[in-house]
Design an enzyme around this catalytic site. Sequence first.
Site, PDB file in Angstrom:
ATOM      1  CB  ALA A   1      -0.933  -0.004   1.208  1.00 36.35           C
ATOM      2  CE1 TYR A   2       4.959   5.611   3.209  1.00 36.25           C
ATOM      3  CE2 TYR A   2       6.869   4.315   2.564  1.00 36.25           C
ATOM      4  CZ  TYR A   2       6.326   5.497   3.049  1.00 36.25           C
ATOM      5  OH  TYR A   2       7.160   6.553   3.362  1.00 36.25           O
ATOM      6  CB  VAL A   3       5.524   0.441  -2.561  1.00 34.67           C
ATOM      7  CG1 VAL A   3       5.982   0.435  -4.013  1.00 34.67           C
ATOM      8  CG2 VAL A   3       6.721   0.243  -1.640  1.00 34.67           C
TER       9      VAL A   3
ATOM     10  CB  SER B   1       0.783   5.921  -1.456  1.00 31.60           C
ATOM     11  OG  SER B   1       1.868   5.767  -0.555  1.00 31.60           O
ATOM     12  CE  LYS B   2       5.483   8.411   0.673  1.00 33.56           C
ATOM     13  NZ  LYS B   2       5.367   9.873   0.843  1.00 33.56           N
TER      14      LYS B   2
END
Length: 252
Positions: free
Chosen positions: A159-161, A163-164
């Site tokens: 999820a974090y990747v 978004s980035k």
Amino acid sequence: MTTTDPFAGGTRRVAVVTGGSRGIGRAVSRRLADDGLAVVVNYVGDDAAAAETVGAITASGGQAVAVRADVADETAVAALFDRAETEYGGVDVVVNCAARLALSPIAELDLDVLDRLHRTNIRGAFVVAQQAARRLRAGGALVGFSTSVVGTQFPGYGAYVASKGAVEAITLILARELRGRDVTVNAVAPGPTATELFLDGKTEEQVEALAKAPPLERLGSPEDIADVVAFLAGPRGRWVNGQVLRANGGLV
């Protein structure tokens, strides 16, 4: 053709740092203040941390003010930039450090958590970029934040990747859209960095393994990342534009 050098003496340059009260954001706020910029320290909830950051800057002879705003709220972010212009006369540097982190296998992630993370990390990055594109003065710089995990692809960071990856995708596009404005747009992608956000939920063994992963065999410090931001925001970084700079000690 005659131009005015925005870095030559005179008016103090002004920075807006979102997520500027803690972790990497605090280090960036303090470093830019040390470089002579007036800093608008944005935060979303921790009044005490924001006051502490501003106090540290002013105690060292710098200028700073704390302004609360949710980066995903376009009205609040517009008011944040209004405050910078009212307080200091304009905006020259925007650093978008505000972010959420959630670690989970993709199959197990609560979608409400995904929505909250992407609201801050994608919508928030876009809202801040919009205001920066509209308001940065000539000689200005926008610095966004990605992560080196976009390259390392560690499990649990889906999820974090995602978004980035969105931050990286818009960086060169916005740089090209600002052609002729003398404004640079770049992103910094830190590797493992010793912040509360990074350390939260990790065992000592996990932290030690991540610290040993780069060839330099240590975690980055918030100050390491702030030095990179200061370069991109300052006069020596003007020929770097539309790039993602991986500040990670050689981690691949």
